[in-house]
Design a protein around this motif. Structure first.
Motif, PDB file in Angstrom:
ATOM      1  N   MET A   1     -16.686   2.344   5.676  1.00 15.54           N
ATOM      2  CA  MET A   1     -15.509   2.448   6.516  1.00 15.54           C
ATOM      3  C   MET A   1     -14.887   1.090   6.806  1.00 15.54           C
ATOM      4  SD  MET A   1     -15.291   5.585   6.802  1.00 15.54           S
ATOM      5  CE  MET A   1     -13.843   5.419   7.818  1.00 15.54           C
ATOM      6  N   GLU A   2     -15.282   0.110   6.087  1.00 15.83           N
ATOM      7  CA  GLU A   2     -14.810  -1.225   6.386  1.00 15.83           C
ATOM      8  C   GLU A   2     -13.386  -1.467   5.888  1.00 15.83           C
ATOM      9  OE1 GLU A   2     -17.374  -2.360   8.732  1.00 15.83           O
ATOM     10  OE2 GLU A   2     -16.706  -4.185   7.750  1.00 15.83           O
ATOM     11  N   ASN A   3     -13.051  -0.786   4.803  1.00 13.77           N
ATOM     12  CA  ASN A   3     -11.780  -1.089   4.181  1.00 13.77           C
ATOM     13  C   ASN A   3     -10.594  -0.603   4.992  1.00 13.77           C
ATOM     14  OD1 ASN A   3     -12.957  -2.286   1.983  1.00 13.77           O
ATOM     15  ND2 ASN A   3     -13.202  -0.323   0.922  1.00 13.77           N
ATOM     16  N   PRO A   4      -9.666  -1.490   5.224  1.00 13.92           N
ATOM     17  CA  PRO A   4      -8.443  -1.032   5.858  1.00 13.92           C
ATOM     18  C   PRO A   4      -7.666  -0.159   4.876  1.00 13.92           C
ATOM     19  CG  PRO A   4      -8.231  -3.297   5.186  1.00 13.92           C
ATOM     20  CD  PRO A   4      -9.623  -2.889   4.833  1.00 13.92           C
ATOM     21  N   ILE A   5      -6.712   0.493   5.378  1.00 16.36           N
ATOM     22  CA  ILE A   5      -6.045   1.466   4.511  1.00 16.36           C
ATOM     23  C   ILE A   5      -4.557   1.489   4.798  1.00 16.36           C
ATOM     24  CG2 ILE A   5      -6.481   3.344   6.124  1.00 16.36           C
ATOM     25  CD1 ILE A   5      -7.007   5.079   3.624  1.00 16.36           C
ATOM     26  N   VAL A   6      -3.816   1.675   3.778  1.00 18.72           N
ATOM     27  CA  VAL A   6      -2.382   1.849   3.944  1.00 18.72           C
ATOM     28  C   VAL A   6      -1.882   2.747   2.822  1.00 18.72           C
ATOM     29  CG1 VAL A   6      -1.784  -0.210   2.597  1.00 18.72           C
ATOM     30  CG2 VAL A   6      -0.166   0.683   4.267  1.00 18.72           C
ATOM     31  N   GLY A   7      -0.953   3.600   3.150  1.00 15.62           N
ATOM     32  CA  GLY A   7      -0.402   4.482   2.147  1.00 15.62           C
ATOM     33  C   GLY A   7       1.047   4.140   1.878  1.00 15.62           C
ATOM     34  N   ALA A   8       1.451   4.378   0.646  1.00 18.30           N
ATOM     35  CA  ALA A   8       2.853   4.145   0.310  1.00 18.30           C
ATOM     36  C   ALA A   8       3.696   5.237   0.948  1.00 18.30           C
ATOM     37  CB  ALA A   8       3.019   4.158  -1.193  1.00 18.30           C
ATOM     38  N   ARG A   9       4.977   4.981   1.084  1.00 20.58           N
ATOM     39  CA  ARG A   9       5.844   5.974   1.691  1.00 20.58           C
ATOM     40  C   ARG A   9       6.110   7.096   0.700  1.00 20.58           C
ATOM     41  NH1 ARG A   9      11.036   3.521   3.576  1.00 20.58           N
ATOM     42  NH2 ARG A   9       9.805   2.936   5.347  1.00 20.58           N
ATOM     43  N   ARG A  10       5.599   8.231   0.995  1.00 25.34           N
ATOM     44  CA  ARG A  10       5.840   9.395   0.141  1.00 25.34           C
ATOM     45  C   ARG A  10       5.585  10.662   0.951  1.00 25.34           C
ATOM     46  NH1 ARG A  10       0.576   7.765  -1.639  1.00 25.34           N
ATOM     47  NH2 ARG A  10      -0.908   9.405  -1.116  1.00 25.34           N
ATOM     48  N   ASP A  12       3.498  13.986   1.096  1.00 25.39           N
ATOM     49  CA  ASP A  12       2.289  14.584   0.508  1.00 25.39           C
ATOM     50  C   ASP A  12       2.419  16.103   0.492  1.00 25.39           C
ATOM     51  OD1 ASP A  12       1.190  12.090   0.153  1.00 25.39           O
ATOM     52  OD2 ASP A  12       0.108  12.107   2.060  1.00 25.39           O
ATOM     53  N   ARG A  14       1.308  18.290  -1.411  1.00 30.60           N
ATOM     54  CA  ARG A  14       0.058  19.021  -1.658  1.00 30.60           C
ATOM     55  C   ARG A  14      -0.712  19.199  -0.336  1.00 30.60           C
ATOM     56  NH1 ARG A  14      -4.769  17.007  -3.105  1.00 30.60           N
ATOM     57  NH2 ARG A  14      -6.278  18.493  -3.908  1.00 30.60           N
ATOM     58  N   SER A  15      -0.788  18.098   0.427  1.00 34.71           N
ATOM     59  CA  SER A  15      -1.493  18.179   1.723  1.00 34.71           C
ATOM     60  C   SER A  15      -0.780  19.145   2.669  1.00 34.71           C
ATOM     61  CB  SER A  15      -1.564  16.802   2.379  1.00 34.71           C
ATOM     62  OG  SER A  15      -2.236  15.903   1.554  1.00 34.71           O
ATOM     63  N   VAL A  18      -1.827  22.579   1.502  1.00 39.91           N
ATOM     64  CA  VAL A  18      -3.239  22.881   1.794  1.00 39.91           C
ATOM     65  C   VAL A  18      -3.411  23.143   3.291  1.00 39.91           C
ATOM     66  CG1 VAL A  18      -5.583  21.921   1.807  1.00 39.91           C
ATOM     67  CG2 VAL A  18      -4.123  21.589  -0.188  1.00 39.91           C
ATOM     68  N   ALA A  19      -2.787  22.274   4.104  1.00 40.29           N
ATOM     69  CA  ALA A  19      -2.894  22.441   5.564  1.00 40.29           C
ATOM     70  C   ALA A  19      -2.287  23.777   5.998  1.00 40.29           C
ATOM     71  CB  ALA A  19      -2.201  21.292   6.286  1.00 40.29           C
TER      72      ALA A  19
ATOM     73  N   TYR B  20      -1.596  23.247  12.886  1.00 46.57           N
ATOM     74  CA  TYR B  20      -1.199  22.793  11.552  1.00 46.57           C
ATOM     75  C   TYR B  20      -1.253  21.268  11.474  1.00 46.57           C
ATOM     76  CZ  TYR B  20       1.717  21.852   7.483  1.00 46.57           C
ATOM     77  OH  TYR B  20       2.173  21.382   6.278  1.00 46.57           O
ATOM     78  N   VAL B  23      -4.876  20.132  11.382  1.00 45.57           N
ATOM     79  CA  VAL B  23      -5.460  20.438  10.073  1.00 45.57           C
ATOM     80  C   VAL B  23      -4.901  19.491   9.014  1.00 45.57           C
ATOM     81  CG1 VAL B  23      -5.563  22.197   8.251  1.00 45.57           C
ATOM     82  CG2 VAL B  23      -5.931  22.844  10.622  1.00 45.57           C
ATOM     83  N   GLN B  40      -5.089   0.041  -1.147  1.00 46.62           N
ATOM     84  CA  GLN B  40      -4.154   0.031  -2.264  1.00 46.62           C
ATOM     85  C   GLN B  40      -3.586  -1.360  -2.483  1.00 46.62           C
ATOM     86  OE1 GLN B  40      -1.354   3.122  -1.580  1.00 46.62           O
ATOM     87  NE2 GLN B  40      -2.942   4.652  -1.310  1.00 46.62           N
ATOM     88  N   ALA B 195      -1.283   5.348   9.195  1.00 42.70           N
ATOM     89  CA  ALA B 195      -1.133   4.246   8.241  1.00 42.70           C
ATOM     90  C   ALA B 195      -1.415   4.734   6.825  1.00 42.70           C
ATOM     91  CB  ALA B 195      -2.067   3.105   8.615  1.00 42.70           C
ATOM     92  N   ALA B 196      -2.450   5.565   6.709  1.00 40.49           N
ATOM     93  CA  ALA B 196      -2.800   6.097   5.385  1.00 40.49           C
ATOM     94  C   ALA B 196      -1.670   6.947   4.825  1.00 40.49           C
ATOM     95  CB  ALA B 196      -4.076   6.923   5.488  1.00 40.49           C
ATOM     96  N   GLY B 198       1.395   6.342   5.371  1.00 41.50           N
ATOM     97  CA  GLY B 198       2.596   5.506   5.320  1.00 41.50           C
ATOM     98  C   GLY B 198       3.546   5.821   6.455  1.00 41.50           C
ATOM     99  N   LEU B 242       5.639  -1.673   4.680  1.00 41.73           N
ATOM    100  CA  LEU B 242       4.427  -0.889   4.916  1.00 41.73           C
ATOM    101  C   LEU B 242       3.663  -1.440   6.112  1.00 41.73           C
ATOM    102  CD1 LEU B 242       2.805  -0.127   1.441  1.00 41.73           C
ATOM    103  CD2 LEU B 242       4.117   1.371   2.916  1.00 41.73           C
ATOM    104  N   ASN B 245      -3.498  -0.277   8.617  1.00 45.00           N
ATOM    105  CA  ASN B 245      -4.381  -0.245   9.780  1.00 45.00           C
ATOM    106  C   ASN B 245      -5.776  -0.710   9.366  1.00 45.00           C
ATOM    107  OD1 ASN B 245      -6.445   2.034  11.394  1.00 45.00           O
ATOM    108  ND2 ASN B 245      -5.203   0.613  12.570  1.00 45.00           N
ATOM    109  N   GLY B 290       9.543   9.808   3.620  1.00 44.78           N
ATOM    110  CA  GLY B 290       8.263  10.439   3.304  1.00 44.78           C
ATOM    111  C   GLY B 290       7.676  11.212   4.470  1.00 44.78           C
ATOM    112  N   ASN B 291       6.347  11.074   4.628  1.00 44.99           N
ATOM    113  CA  ASN B 291       5.634  11.829   5.670  1.00 44.99           C
ATOM    114  C   ASN B 291       6.183  11.538   7.065  1.00 44.99           C
ATOM    115  OD1 ASN B 291       3.750  13.001   3.856  1.00 44.99           O
ATOM    116  ND2 ASN B 291       2.648  11.063   3.793  1.00 44.99           N
TER     117      ASN B 291
END
Lengths: 235, 413
Positions: A1-10, A12, A14-15, A18-19, B20, B23, B40, B195-196, B198, B242, B245, B290-291
């Motif tokens: 869990m150490e890695n920070p995370i960032v997502g590109a603007r898009r 999702d 599919r999510s 699924v949700a 929702y 989830v 990334q 953050a994940a 975006g 961007l 976090n 986006g999201n």
């Protein structure tokens, strides 16, 4: 869990999908579970009503055989099963539940009303033949939002029936579409001014509290004494 | 609760949306967990360390300022690459005196100015620094020694313009602070997931770090309806930047000890959110964002309305019940005894769904705790948070909505 995370603007998509599927499944499960328990409740009521129906049929048969039997075998309490009193409350409760089958509920209410009418008629017959003096009240109400005092009248009658366990209170939804009920309304000349009470063949309109009813139904005092003496003699 | 009719339909609809959203966040989390949270763009921290300026804007913070500065000076980071810029925003207490005690210490610079608001203090530091990265640390917060080293490598990804930390409650003592502790764990999860996705729309005051040039290009901080951290994040999102976090970069912040303090703080946050959402309304439902535009901002707005609606609905229900009870006692002269009949156990779908929603919140809090601290157990204040917070939240939501509608503005304290 150490890695920070960032997502590109898009988006999702599919999510999202699924949700949506999972949330819908959760909702469906909750509704199914609720429906299942309500079905069980309805089945319980149905069984109770069937039992009452059998009781009435049994008494009718007994009544037909009265010529061969004495009135000792028939008491005031033998007709109206103890189970019938909570039935009205249970039916009212089911009316507040979302996932109850409305047509099934209506069917149960009609059945309940018919059982009450049958019980009432039979009780009158038994009373005549056996010189019994049952004390009863007919209560007409509406739960279509046009009777603001009906709920309060319900509370008063419930309290009264707890005070006098032998008092018979027959409650009828004024708007229920059953020909037998319509006939009963017509015989008693019940006007659409609810709540309405029929006590000793006289109609009373509007809310009546416990004291009002005790005043117009003096037999209640006798009933109370009778209940006490029964308990005494049973010792 | 009554479940039939229009009000029942609205309750179910809002419950569906709330569920929702929970989830969706969990699904997104699990999907990314499958990818083992790889950063990334190759954020491996292998590049040369940049120069960092940590700005400590302060207004009447004499009690907490020293520990804030000490925590910055204790950061594990090359001293020559780190500067602490304390900006006293016209304090009327001993804040400047406390700050002056650090004057002359390596890498510490003190500024004093007329009171103009937090954004003006930050902008003053922005004009004074030549550092590559600039961060803010509220003077009521302290930063963990490794926090900066956990954040800086994220900037190896050239697309990242800001990184937010994992924020925790500093020494929770009162019951209310323990409740907030649970809430902050939930926020750790939410911030991480936003953050994940975006979709981060807040760069919180406690230790969010920015590329200095990006902030300059964007024109510096703005008042942002007393929530400059939210306005800046939204402006960055609008500009295509961007926001990442780093939940393991821990920061501890002082939280309100009493209900009135908490109420004031949350009214300000919610008011700021509503007004900023209005300013950036072009993002709502906009696929280009986006999201954030399609899901996060619209649902965050719905959640404000849902919180208020649920509260009013429940309050009205219980008031009606109370009225009925009093009436019944008046009519019957006795207190009705509750039925023990199993028949009356509430098995409505609504309650099942409420239980599921609560269970999901518990899962999110535990996940936040795990992400932020590595502990799998939720904080001790979690049961109280779950039981009571939903009844407190609508109080400031309602007030904030009212103030936002009438544009009354809000006070910092």
């Amino acid at each position: 869990m150490e890695n920070p995370i960032v997502g590109a603007r898009r988006a999702d998509w599919r999510s999202y999908a699924v949700a949506l599927v999972i949330t819908t499944a959760i909702f469906a499960t909750a509704l199914y579970a609720s429906n299942y328990f309500n079905e069980r409740r309805i089945a319980e009521i149905r069984t109770t009503q069937d039992n009452i129906s059998i009781d009435i049929l049994s008494l009718e048969t007994q009544f037909d055989l009265l010529a061969e039997h004495s009135c000792r075998d028939i008491s005031e309490n033998s007709v109206l099963s103890k189970e019938i009193r909570p039935l009205a409350e249970r039916l009212s409760y089911l009316e507040t539940q979302r996932s109850v089958d409305e047509s099934e509920l209506l069917r149960l209410k009609r059945y309940y009303s018919l059982l009450q009418i049958k019980d009432l008629l039979l009780m009158k017959k038994v009373a005549t033949k056996c010189s019994l003096k049952p004390v009863f009240i007919l209560y007409f109400y509406s739960n279509e939002g046009d009777c603001k005092d009906c709920e309060n009248q319900g509370y008063a009658l419930t309290a009264l029936s707890e005070k006098y366990p032998q008092l018979r209170i027959y409650s009828f939804d004024y708007n229920l579409d059953i020909s037998a009920l319509q006939t009963l309304l017509s015989i008693n000349d019940v006007e659409n001014k609810l709540p309405a009470l029929s006590i000793n063949d006289k109609m009373y309109y509007g809310f009546r509290n416990i004291q009002d009813i005790e005043k117009v139904l003096p037999q209640l005092a006798t009933l109370d004494k009778a209940a006490s003496s029964t308990r005494k003699s049973a010792r | 609760m009554p479940e039939i009719g229009i009000s029942g339909d609205i309750i179910y609809t809002l419950l569906f949306i709330s569920l929702y959203f929970e989830v969706f966040l969990l699904v997104s989390f699990l999907e990314r967990r499958a990818e083992r949270f790889r950063p990334q763009g190759g954020g491996n921290g292998a590049g040369a360390l940049p120069r960092v300026a940590i700005v400590i804007p302060c207004f009447n913070e004499e009690r907490t300022l020293a520990s804030t500065i000490e925590s910055v000076l204790a950061l594990r980071y090359p001293r020559e690459l780190l500067e602490a810029i304390v900006v006293d925003d016209g304090s009327t207490d001993g804040t400047l005196r406390v700050a002056k005690q650090y004057e002359g210490r390596e890498g510490v610079r003190i500024f004093h100015k007329e009171n103009g608001g937090k954004h003006t203090a930050l902008n003053l530091a922005l004009t004074e620094t030549t550092a590559d990265l600039i961060g803010c640390l509220d003077a009521d917060s302290t930063v963990g020694p490794d926090a900066l080293m956990r954040i800086v490598p994220v900037f190896d990804n050239k697309d990242v313009s800001a990184v937010t930390p994992g924020i925790h409650v500093k020494n929770p003592k009162t019951m209310l602070q323990h409740v907030q502790d649970a809430e902050y764990n939930l926020s750790v999860f939410n911030r991480f997931m936003l953050a994940a996705l975006g979709s981060a729309f807040i760069t919180p005051g406690p230790f969010s770090i920015f590329r200095t040039q990006t902030v300059r290009d964007l024109g510096g901080w703005r008042h942002g309806h007393s929530t400059e951290d939210m306005e800046m994040a939204l402006r960055m999102q609008a500009g295509g930047h961007l926001i990442a976090n780093a939940p393991s970069a821990t920061v501890h912040t002082s939280t309100p000890r009493t209900l009135p303090e908490l109420f004031r703080q949350r009214v300000r946050w919610t008011y700021g959110f509503l007004r900023n959402a209005l300013d950036y309304r072009f993002m709502l439902g906009n696929r280009a964002y986006g999201n954030l535009g399609l899901m996060i901002l619209p649902l965050a707005l719905v959640s404000v309305g849902a919180g208020i609606y649920f509260f009013i609905h429940v309050l009205w229900y219980w008031l009606e019940r109370l009225y009925d009870l009093i009436l019944r006692i008046q009519i019957t002269g006795a207190f009705p005894h509750p039925s023990l009949d199993l028949f009356y156990i509430n098995t409505s779908a609504l309650w099942f769904l409420v239980y599921i929603a609560i269970a999901l919140i518990l899962v999110l809090i535990c996940t936040g705790s795990w992400i932020g601290t590595g502990k799998r157990m939720p904080p001790v204040g979690t049961p109280l948070f779950i039981l009571f917070y939903s009844f407190l939240t609508p109080l400031w939501l309602g007030t904030a909505v009212f103030r936002a509608l009438f544009k009354t503005g809000v006070e910092w304290r």
